[in-house]
Design a protein around this motif. Structure first.
Motif, PDB file in Angstrom:
ATOM      1  N   VAL A 140     -12.538   3.768   5.168  1.00 22.79           N
ATOM      2  CA  VAL A 140     -12.176   2.488   5.752  1.00 22.79           C
ATOM      3  C   VAL A 140     -12.314   1.542   4.760  1.00 22.79           C
ATOM      4  O   VAL A 140     -11.284   0.635   4.561  1.00 22.79           O
ATOM      5  CB  VAL A 140     -13.444   2.352   7.021  1.00 22.79           C
ATOM      6  CG1 VAL A 140     -13.236   0.848   7.323  1.00 22.79           C
ATOM      7  CG2 VAL A 140     -12.962   3.006   7.860  1.00 22.79           C
ATOM      8  N   ILE A 141     -13.540   1.418   3.953  1.00 20.81           N
ATOM      9  CA  ILE A 141     -13.443   0.315   2.995  1.00 20.81           C
ATOM     10  C   ILE A 141     -12.327   0.627   2.116  1.00 20.81           C
ATOM     11  O   ILE A 141     -11.733  -0.404   1.623  1.00 20.81           O
ATOM     12  CB  ILE A 141     -14.716   0.565   2.303  1.00 20.81           C
ATOM     13  CG1 ILE A 141     -15.836   0.249   3.268  1.00 20.81           C
ATOM     14  CG2 ILE A 141     -14.677  -0.505   0.940  1.00 20.81           C
ATOM     15  CD1 ILE A 141     -17.095   0.398   2.469  1.00 20.81           C
ATOM     16  N   VAL A 142     -11.870   1.725   1.507  1.00 21.64           N
ATOM     17  CA  VAL A 142     -11.126   2.031   0.412  1.00 21.64           C
ATOM     18  C   VAL A 142      -9.497   1.611   1.139  1.00 21.64           C
ATOM     19  O   VAL A 142      -8.745   1.060   0.579  1.00 21.64           O
ATOM     20  CB  VAL A 142     -10.884   3.263  -0.145  1.00 21.64           C
ATOM     21  CG1 VAL A 142      -9.552   3.729  -0.766  1.00 21.64           C
ATOM     22  CG2 VAL A 142     -12.176   3.457  -1.111  1.00 21.64           C
ATOM     23  N   THR A 195      -4.177   7.553   5.039  1.00 25.28           N
ATOM     24  CA  THR A 195      -4.969   7.273   6.200  1.00 25.28           C
ATOM     25  C   THR A 195      -4.257   5.875   6.861  1.00 25.28           C
ATOM     26  O   THR A 195      -4.052   5.726   8.087  1.00 25.28           O
ATOM     27  CB  THR A 195      -6.263   6.484   5.547  1.00 25.28           C
ATOM     28  OG1 THR A 195      -6.970   7.471   4.904  1.00 25.28           O
ATOM     29  CG2 THR A 195      -7.182   6.209   6.867  1.00 25.28           C
ATOM     30  N   VAL A 196      -3.658   5.209   5.838  1.00 26.82           N
ATOM     31  CA  VAL A 196      -3.019   3.878   6.428  1.00 26.82           C
ATOM     32  C   VAL A 196      -1.662   4.254   7.104  1.00 26.82           C
ATOM     33  O   VAL A 196      -1.327   3.815   8.357  1.00 26.82           O
ATOM     34  CB  VAL A 196      -2.694   2.956   5.384  1.00 26.82           C
ATOM     35  CG1 VAL A 196      -1.582   1.829   5.895  1.00 26.82           C
ATOM     36  CG2 VAL A 196      -3.712   2.218   5.115  1.00 26.82           C
ATOM     37  N   ILE A 197      -0.856   5.214   6.809  1.00 25.25           N
ATOM     38  CA  ILE A 197       0.381   5.545   7.328  1.00 25.25           C
ATOM     39  C   ILE A 197       0.009   6.515   8.642  1.00 25.25           C
ATOM     40  O   ILE A 197       0.690   6.455   9.693  1.00 25.25           O
ATOM     41  CB  ILE A 197       1.311   6.257   6.429  1.00 25.25           C
ATOM     42  CG1 ILE A 197       1.737   5.765   5.251  1.00 25.25           C
ATOM     43  CG2 ILE A 197       2.698   6.895   7.131  1.00 25.25           C
ATOM     44  CD1 ILE A 197       2.732   4.739   5.300  1.00 25.25           C
ATOM     45  N   GLY A 198      -1.082   7.201   8.340  1.00 25.06           N
ATOM     46  CA  GLY A 198      -1.299   8.261   9.610  1.00 25.06           C
ATOM     47  C   GLY A 198      -1.884   7.296  10.736  1.00 25.06           C
ATOM     48  O   GLY A 198      -1.900   7.507  11.713  1.00 25.06           O
ATOM     49  N   GLY A 199      -2.421   6.036  10.322  1.00 24.16           N
ATOM     50  CA  GLY A 199      -3.162   5.316  11.515  1.00 24.16           C
ATOM     51  C   GLY A 199      -2.096   4.639  12.224  1.00 24.16           C
ATOM     52  O   GLY A 199      -2.492   4.317  13.650  1.00 24.16           O
ATOM     53  N   GLY A 203      -5.887   1.717  13.912  1.00 26.39           N
ATOM     54  CA  GLY A 203      -5.133   2.559  13.205  1.00 26.39           C
ATOM     55  C   GLY A 203      -5.862   3.097  12.181  1.00 26.39           C
ATOM     56  O   GLY A 203      -6.261   4.139  11.939  1.00 26.39           O
ATOM     57  N   LEU A 204      -6.533   2.034  11.395  1.00 27.04           N
ATOM     58  CA  LEU A 204      -7.309   2.285  10.330  1.00 27.04           C
ATOM     59  C   LEU A 204      -8.755   3.169  10.720  1.00 27.04           C
ATOM     60  O   LEU A 204      -9.131   4.161  10.024  1.00 27.04           O
ATOM     61  CB  LEU A 204      -7.722   0.923   9.673  1.00 27.04           C
ATOM     62  CG  LEU A 204      -8.671   1.105   8.418  1.00 27.04           C
ATOM     63  CD1 LEU A 204      -8.125   1.695   7.423  1.00 27.04           C
ATOM     64  CD2 LEU A 204      -9.000  -0.329   7.998  1.00 27.04           C
TER      65      LEU A 204
END
Lengths: 349, 288, 411
Positions: free
Chosen positions: B19-21, B225-229, B236-237
């Protein structure tokens, strides 16, 4: 319009091929052994660049993981030749295995209707998976037949190509040069022919407007799958040549950095052309080598600056921009000056 | 029993660190559809700011929570002005330009700082869970991730700035017509995204080494992660980080870190195949 | 229309291809009188923490030699290449050094992977190769001289000492490539020889930074000590996370690689204190020769230079050995240099006496055992003139001069 004309005119293909053949014949007598070796690796990488240039520039598929097929080709050749000794079948396998992999992956992507960003992510993850997997095969238990996979160390001392049937007639450095150049020219000619054919026209049409092509009755997924598989096969062939040139292969071939490099070559050289990626590849490879022999500037700094400058100032890449420049220089002056509508001649009411 | 608790903590930590990254990248991509491949380098700059600040005698916590975000936010503003601004709408070109920026930043930092830099040791010590030691810092990361998520939500839904930002994201032309300057909003959003990445880098600095190439390890995971969200930023995140982080840590526990990575990547492929628009393209539609 | 496109494409293509080949034409040769020496070390990328000190040490050695009049009456010139932690570039630069710059010797290669990539290239072009990094042993090739320490010399001392001090159950964490794989086998062997055992051996690829679950697993196994053969910038995070969990105070650690990349400077004193190491060279060796060397090194590179690493000293010593060989041979022709180097060459180096063993082309040298204390090394034991017994068990270049491979030494 200009780019389209350029890429579909058979005369430009013939001219480029002729130039290529001339260089192929002339360079070995002009350059010394060392330079020939360097040119060979540039040629091999150019084949890889052309594979991405084709699927991205003509088929609209931004593949972030073209290095995956490249690496698969290299590893397949290495493993096969260590096990089989004669190099004919390994050569064919190094084209077939990546092509099959590309077909499978392409099926997942195109028949799943994934669009560009998501496709970019999937291709990226695939190459990362391959990298991670192959990188962790250092233990002695990881071997296929006689060939240990070697993990991070890769597979060293790969036997070179030989004339089919005669194991001892292995390829010489000069022969390697001829082969690489020949492959590059053959791939170029083949792709130009494909682009000019009906299938090529459909592929380009799908890239320009997929919905319209579908409405006209063409199955976009199948055509894209075909283009993607072909790109994978060409990249695999480049991988085989690479394994021969360096006599080694290692997992970094699958890495993020390698994939990014290929994309950079295509962008710098010119998306939408086939010569462009070759030019971009040679330029960047030469630069990278030069940077490594001097200590003043950090290599990342120089490459990064070049990339940023190119994207901002020369967004279409070198070859199209150069082409436009030359076109302007040779442009015929129009026979009649253009007249604005409704102009009244002087002196008349 | 102890092991179960430790595993749970590690899983939560895995999710929290994702999440943070990814937060900075999520803000920038979610709001402006800019794929910032220099994200890893923003992290790296955050790490370096903390190390430098601590060397100058600044308190570690101030360095992490104040100095790092501000420093990297400023860098973000400068880069946005110079480079990103000219490339809005051209997704592929921004990807490439930011990739170039990432190489450039690595090169600059290497030339200035060299490759061996003294780092900072992890503060806060450890505590025992039965037979196992767990670092308190791990718990801190989990806490920060939660607070970050809530704070982002609050800013986006409850403040004027958040409202303007969301409006501009949904319909820039309309926002423009209403008197809001989209370019200023984009600048500010990019700066916020950069600051978040700087914060993440600062938080990670005590855990991983601070070297010029540290960003590379995170960029791919953040990207995935971002795209998958999917389109929704926060949901999403959270959902993507939860899904991938859990799989990653559990797989790592069951085997080795390598298979943990591979599991994450395979999960990404499977998930994208089933949900081609990302998680929030299908679930939690319409959420923030 | 047609003509424009025709011209455009040919013009562009021609300009590009011709320009491209033109750029590649060899440029002017070096001054006829100089002897060129190739340095192929990573100065950027993940392995630069090792490469930079090595390249610096080589520069110093070369400059000192030039100040003393050069070799065979000729000045020396350094041709430095930075392969940027990229195997393809290693091959290219080895080819360039051998074929274009025609160097008399190549000092370079850091990881075993990079060594195995350039060894065949240099073999083929008959260019002498000095590999100066500590490694897993077993290379048997007349064209190469390995001046780095091998497991029998260091690990063979480290493991028994550590076991006597701490206990018999060892948990091994190692980098996942052949160095880590083979070294961990040696640890297992030495452990068993001394009545102990390796509880588990885990491998980590070079880019892993997430060690949380691993640390919990180590705790669950309750070993008496930890042995680390981790390599590279990313693996430093293991030591960090290990200390963050407070375990550096609970489970002691010995390592065959810690310090090679100045990890003791990157980590805080608290984090690294007590780690046990064994190398040929430590900066804190208290001989006059070493003090003099350090004075010269700092004069050249600045007083705040982080630390002269084992690998850097290996490179310095490798150069000095080569220079001895050239002086004795009176020529820079490779066969003559090799013959001279095989005839029993010794130098007095900052780490003590270093001798080339003709049978294996490896070195007999001093080995010290030290612990990390406040970012420096506190030497505990000294072992004089250790022979490379792991390689000599499998390699005899006197009997088989045509031998050319790396033996994977089974522990």
């Amino acid at each position: 319009m200009t780019l389209h004309g350029f890429t579909t005119s058979w005369k430009s293909a013939a001219a480029t091929l002729a130039l290529g053949l001339v260089l192929l014949a002339a360079l070995p007598s002009v350059l010394d052994d060392y330079t020939l070796l360097q040119v060979t690796i540039y040629l091999v990488m150019s084949v890889l660049a052309v594979s991405l240039g084709f699927i991205w520039g003509f088929s609209g598929i931004l593949c972030f993981g073209q290095a995956a097929f490249f690496g698969l080709g290299a590893y397949t050749y290495a493993i096969a030749v260590v096990n089989l000794n004669d190099s004919t079948v390994p050569l064919l396998l190094s084209i077939a295995v990546p092509a099959l992999f590309a077909a499978a992956l392409g099926y997942v992507i195109f028949y799943g209707r994934l669009s560009d960003v998501y496709m970019g992510v999937i291709t990226l993850t695939v190459t990362l998976i391959l990298f991670n997997l192959v990188n962790s095969t250092a233990g002695p238990e990881w071997k296929i037949g006689n060939a240990p996979l070697g993990g991070f160390n890769g597979i060293p001392a790969i036997p070179p190509l030989n004339w089919p049937g005669d194991i001892d007639a292995t390829i010489t450095p000069r022969g390697m040069f001829n082969l690489s150049f020949g492959v590059l020219l053959a791939v170029y000619a083949g792709l130009r022919w494909l682009i000019a054919s009906r299938i090529g026209h459909v592929i380009i049409a799908i890239k320009e407007n997929e919905q319209r092509a579908q409405l006209l009755g063409y199955d976009a997924r199948a055509y894209k799958l075909f283009a993607f598989t072909l790109g994978g096969a060409i990249a695999g062939l480049a991988g085989c040549l690479f394994a021969n040139w360096g006599a080694f292969t290692s997992p970094t071939i699958f890495g993020l950095a390698q994939s990014a490099q290929i994309i950079i070559w295509v962008i710098v050289g010119g998306l939408g052309t086939l010569v462009g990626p070759v030019v971009g590849c040679m330029l960047i490879q030469w630069l990278t080598t030069q940077i490594g022999t001097q200590q003043t500037f950090n290599s990342n700094l120089v490459l990064g600056a070049i990339l940023v400058v190119f994207v901002l100032l020369v967004p279409r890449g070198l070859v199209p921009s150069l082409g436009d420049l030359l076109a302007k220089l040779f442009q015929r002056r129009p026979a009649v000056p253009a007249e604005p509508v409704g102009r009244v001649e002087k002196g008349r009411a | 029993m102890d092991l179960a608790l430790v595993v749970v903590i590690q899983v939560l930590y895995g999710i929290a660190s994702l999440v943070i990254v990814s937060a900075g990248l999520a803000v920038i991509f979610g709001m402006m559809k800019v794929i910032n491949l220099a994200h890893g380098e923003f992290l790296m700059l955050g790490g370096y700011s903390v190390v430098m600040a601590v060397q100058f005698g600044i308190n570690l916590w101030i360095a992490i929570f104040i100095v790092a975000p501000i420093a990297v936010g400023l860098v973000g503003i400068v880069l946005e002005r110079l480079v990103i601004r000219r490339l809005y709408g051209r997704m592929v070109d921004t990807m490439l330009a930011t990739w170039g920026l990432s190489l450039l930043l690595i090169g600059i930092v290497t030339s200035v700082f060299g490759n061996t830099t003294a780092g900072i040791s992890t503060p806060l010590g450890s505590f025992r869970v039965g037979g196992y030691s767990v670092s308190v810092y791990t718990l801190l990361i989990i806490a920060v991730a939660v607070v970050l998520g809530l704070a982002l939500r609050a800013v986006l839904t409850k403040t004027q700035f958040g409202l303007i930002a969301r409006g501009t994201m949904q319909n820039p032309a309309m926002a423009d017509a209403l008197g809001i300057s989209p370019s200023k909003v984009y600048s500010a959003t990019f700066a916020v995204g950069a600051a978040l990445s700087g914060l993440a880098g600062g938080l990670l600095a005590p855990l991983t080494g601070v070297v010029p190439t540290m960003g590379a390890a995170f960029v791919a995971k953040a990207f995935i992660t971002v795209i998958g969200g999917g389109p929704a930023i926060l949901t999403g995140l959270a959902s993507a980080a939860g899904f991938f982080g859990a799989i990653n840590q559990v797989a790592t526990f069951l085997s080795t870190p390598v298979f943990g990575e591979v599991a994450l990547l395979l999960a990404a492929i499977v998930m994208l195949r089933l949900l081609p628009q990302g998680i929030t393209g299908r679930f939690f539609k319409g959420s923030l | 229309m047609q003509r424009r496109h025709f011209l455009k494409s040919t013009g562009a293509g021609a300009a590009a291809l011709a320009g491209g080949s033109g750029l590649l034409l060899p440029y002017a040769a070096l001054a006829a009188d100089e002897i060129a020496i190739g340095s192929i070390h990573d100065l950027s990328g993940g392995l630069d923490i090792y490469g930079k000190p090595m390249a610096d040490a080589l520069t110093l050695a070369l400059e000192e030699q030039n100040a003393a009049g050069g070799l065979l009456g000729r000045k020396l010139r350094l041709a430095t290449y930075d392969p940027q932690s990229n195997m393809q570039l290693y091959t290219q630069f080895a080819q360039q050094a051998a074929l274009k710059d025609k160097v008399a010797v190549v000092h370079g290669g850091i990881t075993s992977a990079s060594r195995e990539v350039i060894r065949p290239v240099l073999d083929r072009s008959k260019t002498l190769y000095f590999y100066n990094t500590q490694y897993e042993g077993g290379v048997c090739d007349r064209n190469i001289f390995c001046t780095g320490v091998t497991p029998a010399q260091t690990v063979g001392k480290l493991v028994p000492y550590a076991m006597k001090k701490w206990g018999k159950k060892i948990y091994v964490v190692a980098a996942d490539y052949n160095y880590g794989q083979i070294t961990s086998q040696w640890v297992k062997k030495f452990a068993q020889e001394n009545g102990g055992s390796t509880v588990a051996i885990e491998f980590f690829p070079l880019d892993v930074t997430n060690f949380g679950p691993t640390i919990s697993k180590i705790e669950a196994a309750k070993p008496d000590m930890l042995f680390s053969a981790l390599v590279g910038g990313a693996h430093i995070s293991f030591y960090r996370q290990w200390a963050a969990a407070g375990l550096n105070k609970k489970i002691p650690l010995a390592s065959s690689t810690f310090g090679g990349g100045n990890e003791q400077i990157v980590l805080s004193a608290e984090e690294a204190n007590g780690y046990l190491l064994s190398y040929n060279y430590f900066e804190t060796i208290a001989t006059p020769a070493n003090k003099d060397f350090l004075a010269r090194f700092h004069k050249r590179f600045g007083a705040d230079y982080p630390c002269v690493t084992e690998l850097a000293m290996g490179t310095y010593q490798g150069f000095k050995l080569w220079a001895e060989g050239v002086t004795k041979a009176g020529s820079i022709e490779t066969p003559k240099m090799i013959a001279a180097l095989e005839s029993g060459i010794s130098i007095d180096a900052p780490s003590g006496k270093v001798t080339i063993d003709p049978q294996t082309h490896h070195c007999i040298l001093n080995v010290s055992l030290a612990e990390v204390k406040d970012k420096k090394f506190n030497i505990l034991e000294n072992y004089a003139q250790q022979a490379p017994s792991d390689t000599s068990a499998v390699c005899d270049l006197k009997k088989n001069p045509r031998d050319n491979q790396q033996y994977v030494i089974k522990a």
